[in-house]
Design a protein around this motif. Structure first.
Motif, PDB file in Angstrom:
ATOM      1  N   UNK A 128      22.539   8.990 116.525  1.00 27.68           N
ATOM      2  CA  UNK A 128      23.826   9.621 116.205  1.00 27.68           C
ATOM      3  C   UNK A 128      23.690  10.917 115.409  1.00 27.68           C
ATOM      4  N   UNK A 129      22.581  11.054 114.656  1.00 33.20           N
ATOM      5  CA  UNK A 129      22.407  12.232 113.809  1.00 33.20           C
ATOM      6  C   UNK A 129      21.446  13.262 114.390  1.00 33.20           C
ATOM      7  N   UNK A 130      21.094  13.123 115.679  1.00 29.24           N
ATOM      8  CA  UNK A 130      20.195  14.093 116.310  1.00 29.24           C
ATOM      9  C   UNK A 130      18.829  13.486 116.606  1.00 29.24           C
ATOM     10  N   UNK A 131      17.865  14.350 116.921  1.00 24.95           N
ATOM     11  CA  UNK A 131      16.524  13.892 117.276  1.00 24.95           C
ATOM     12  C   UNK A 131      15.900  13.086 116.137  1.00 24.95           C
ATOM     13  N   UNK A 132      15.181  12.026 116.501  1.00 26.84           N
ATOM     14  CA  UNK A 132      14.489  11.229 115.494  1.00 26.84           C
ATOM     15  C   UNK A 132      13.403  12.076 114.828  1.00 26.84           C
ATOM     16  N   UNK A 133      13.296  11.961 113.519  1.00 26.68           N
ATOM     17  CA  UNK A 133      12.379  12.803 112.749  1.00 26.68           C
ATOM     18  C   UNK A 133      10.913  12.539 113.073  1.00 26.68           C
ATOM     19  N   UNK A 134      10.626  11.316 113.546  1.00 27.09           N
ATOM     20  CA  UNK A 134       9.240  10.927 113.785  1.00 27.09           C
ATOM     21  C   UNK A 134       8.921  10.792 115.277  1.00 27.09           C
TER      22      UNK A 134
ATOM     23  N   UNK B 106       7.196  20.620 125.286  1.00 28.62           N
ATOM     24  CA  UNK B 106       5.742  20.683 125.136  1.00 28.62           C
ATOM     25  C   UNK B 106       5.188  19.836 123.998  1.00 28.62           C
ATOM     26  N   UNK B 107       6.042  19.076 123.300  1.00 23.36           N
ATOM     27  CA  UNK B 107       5.555  18.227 122.224  1.00 23.36           C
ATOM     28  C   UNK B 107       4.888  19.019 121.116  1.00 23.36           C
ATOM     29  N   UNK B 108       5.535  20.083 120.684  1.00 27.64           N
ATOM     30  CA  UNK B 108       4.939  20.956 119.673  1.00 27.64           C
ATOM     31  C   UNK B 108       5.340  20.526 118.267  1.00 27.64           C
ATOM     32  N   UNK B 109       4.359  20.304 117.423  1.00 23.38           N
ATOM     33  CA  UNK B 109       4.583  19.946 116.014  1.00 23.38           C
ATOM     34  C   UNK B 109       3.569  20.675 115.157  1.00 23.38           C
ATOM     35  N   UNK B 110       3.793  20.699 113.859  1.00 21.14           N
ATOM     36  CA  UNK B 110       2.898  21.382 112.942  1.00 21.14           C
ATOM     37  C   UNK B 110       1.536  20.727 112.834  1.00 21.14           C
ATOM     38  N   UNK B 111       0.541  21.536 112.501  1.00 22.39           N
ATOM     39  CA  UNK B 111      -0.836  21.037 112.378  1.00 22.39           C
ATOM     40  C   UNK B 111      -0.982  20.006 111.266  1.00 22.39           C
ATOM     41  N   UNK B 112      -0.022  19.949 110.358  1.00 24.43           N
ATOM     42  CA  UNK B 112      -0.085  18.950 109.286  1.00 24.43           C
ATOM     43  C   UNK B 112       0.041  17.529 109.832  1.00 24.43           C
ATOM     44  N   UNK B 113       0.467  17.392 111.089  1.00 23.47           N
ATOM     45  CA  UNK B 113       0.609  16.067 111.718  1.00 23.47           C
ATOM     46  C   UNK B 113      -0.713  15.546 112.299  1.00 23.47           C
ATOM     47  N   UNK B 114      -1.777  16.313 112.177  1.00 20.09           N
ATOM     48  CA  UNK B 114      -3.037  15.965 112.835  1.00 20.09           C
ATOM     49  C   UNK B 114      -3.487  14.542 112.510  1.00 20.09           C
TER      50      UNK B 114
ATOM     51  N   UNK C 225      -0.281  25.428 115.870  1.00 20.81           N
ATOM     52  CA  UNK C 225       0.401  24.137 115.855  1.00 20.81           C
ATOM     53  C   UNK C 225      -0.335  23.166 116.770  1.00 20.81           C
ATOM     54  N   UNK C 226       0.244  21.993 116.934  1.00 16.58           N
ATOM     55  CA  UNK C 226      -0.239  20.989 117.883  1.00 16.58           C
ATOM     56  C   UNK C 226       0.720  20.950 119.059  1.00 16.58           C
ATOM     57  N   UNK C 227       0.199  20.913 120.276  1.00 16.38           N
ATOM     58  CA  UNK C 227       1.001  20.634 121.461  1.00 16.38           C
ATOM     59  C   UNK C 227       0.423  19.402 122.141  1.00 16.38           C
ATOM     60  N   UNK C 228       1.184  18.326 122.152  1.00 16.48           N
ATOM     61  CA  UNK C 228       0.678  17.108 122.793  1.00 16.48           C
ATOM     62  C   UNK C 228       0.572  17.309 124.301  1.00 16.48           C
TER      63      UNK C 228
END
Length: 473
Positions: free
Chosen positions: A100-106, A167-175, A195-198
């Protein structure tokens, strides 16, 4: 019988937000005829386990990205489904990607977990069943072939791109959170502009890459379609295969569809009755061609071209029924069109599967003015239901619709209207062409029947997937 594990974020009839689910749900039955047993691994989002009924636990993990998880095996709609039951990740209100509040944070972790489970099952098996090939779909599953490569496990993998825009792009801190080895964080690995692209992670290591139409495979090597990953596709060109999607010819069958008044290419009387019923449902009175648009309301779909393209079409007697949801500005825009052209443009915001069947059955033409379209199923549904496609010359639209030209009409080959470039002038010209074709009643009837008789089922495409799997073993 050889075995393949298909891993995706959605699959009909359990979870659906778009065409990905249709493809993932249809492939198992089509491949069975080619000698392949396909099981589908999806996340057990809220409501999925209830639909599966009786299940058998086949795999467990005490700590899958933050909590315990298990995979259960069940059946739904004839499909063997392996559902990843991890309540801490998937038991949430909303859809597979957002609440309901948008994309899931995780979301990055949620789909890394799906990929991790898929890779583990490919490596070790689950409940005594182990696949010969792993087939991943889009960025949500793209880490599955990557994990196998990082682990040094040699199992053939296929990654299908349904839409390069995601493209599943997230910050490199998620490594570390995504359990990615730091030594693969480079331009030939999963690193993407720091960044990271899964998706890139899977594209660089999968044994084979497929797209959902041959033309889209070619387009992805260009910047306007590759969206930053065209260099990866160019580098792996020898592993890229364009395999066109099909449709479920039993579900999409105008002769036996419970949502409509039945008709067929040989008995077309029901088509006119469906047209009248559709006009009543949308409160329309359209003397000329009645077009339908069933779409996400986003710029990709060319929705913004409508306001400057419809005036001449409406003046010539045409009308438009719209079903869709999307960007707030786009929803407001199409509602404005209905207010501007009362009785000629009707709009229903949202999505209704039954209504979509009634629209294809009652419409004379279906508009698909997409700026890019990896395959598109809408135009195939239109062809099947005698609803002539008016499409832009991109991706799978160009692969499946033969535009009406003097040459194709003389050869009796045309099945629709194809326009290029994707702008409002070209769309206005396409609608003018549609109006002209509609006025020739004898020629129009032949055009409609020709499209209805074209076979867009899964058999040919499934044979190509089976041949690809065999080549990788």
């Amino acid at each position: 019988m050889k075995k393949v594990l298909s891993v995706a974020s959605e699959a009909v009839p359990l979870i659906k937000t778009g065409g990905l689910a249709d493809v993932v749900g249809a492939l198992p039955a089509a491949l069975a005829g080619q000698g392949w047993q396909m099981r589908v691994l999806i996340p057990a989002c809220r409501g999925v386990l209830a639909q599966l009924g009786k299940v058998k636990q086949v795999w467990t993990d005490p700590d899958l990205f933050g909590g315990p998880a298990r995979v259960v095996l069940g059946k739904c709609g004839g499909v063997e489904v392996m559902a990843l039951d991890a309540p801490h990740l998937y038991d949430r209100a909303g859809g597979p990607y957002s609440g309901p509040d948008g994309d899931f944070w995780d979301n990055a972790e949620r789909f890394a977990a799906l990929s991790w489970a898929a890779a583990a099952i490919a490596r070790d098996g689950a409940g005594g069943w182990q696949p010969d090939v792993l087939h991943a779909h889009d960025w949500q599953a793209a880490l599955a072939p990557a994990y196998l490569r990082y682990w040094g496990v040699q199992i053939p993998t296929v990654l299908t791109i349904h839409n390069m825009a995601f493209q599943g792009r997230v910050g490199a801190t998620k490594m570390a959170a995504l359990r990615l080895p730091p030594d693969w964080f480079h331009r030939d690995g999963y690193e993407y502009w720091s960044d990271i692209s899964t998706l890139k992670a899977g594209l660089t290591v999968a044994y084979a890459i497929t797209t959902v139409s041959p033309r889209y495979a070619d387009e992805l090597m260009r910047a306007e379609f590759g969206l930053g990953l065209e260099g990866v596709i160019q580098a792996r060109a020898g592993a890229v295969h364009g395999i066109l999607n099909g449709i479920d010819m039993a579900v999409w069958n105008p002769a036996q569809d419970p949502e409509i008044i039945p008709f067929s290419a040989g008995k077309m009387a029901g088509k006119a009755k469906n047209r009248k019923a559709l006009m009543d449902e949308f409160h329309l009175d359209v003397p000329g061609p009645l077009a339908v648009l069933v779409s996400r309301l986003t710029p990709q779909k060319g929705i913004d071209l409508l306001p400057s393209s419809l005036e001449d079409f409406i003046a010539a007697g045409g009308g438009l029924a719209i079903l869709g949801s999307g960007d707030p500005w786009a929803e407001g825009m199409v509602q404005g069109l209905a207010a501007r052209y009362p009785g000629r443009v009707g709009v229903k915001i949202g999505y209704d599967e039954g209504l979509s069947h009634r629209m294809f059955a009652g419409g004379d033409a279906v508009l698909v003015p997409s700026r890019f379209e990896p395959c598109g199923l809408t135009q195939l549904y239109g062809l099947r239901y005698g609803c002539v496609p008016v499409v832009s010359a991109v991706g799978g639209l160009a692969d499946t619709v033969i535009g009406a030209t003097p040459a194709t009409e003389a050869a009796g080959a045309a099945t629709g209207v194809v326009f290029h470039p994707v702008d409002d002038l070209a769309l206005r010209q396409a609608l003018r062409k549609l109006t002209s074709l509609y006025a020739d009643r004898k020629g129009w009837a032949a055009l409609v029947r020709r499209g209805m008789k074209t076979d867009w089922g899964w058999d040919a495409s499934a044979a190509r997937y089976a041949a690809l799997y065999e080549s990788l073993l």
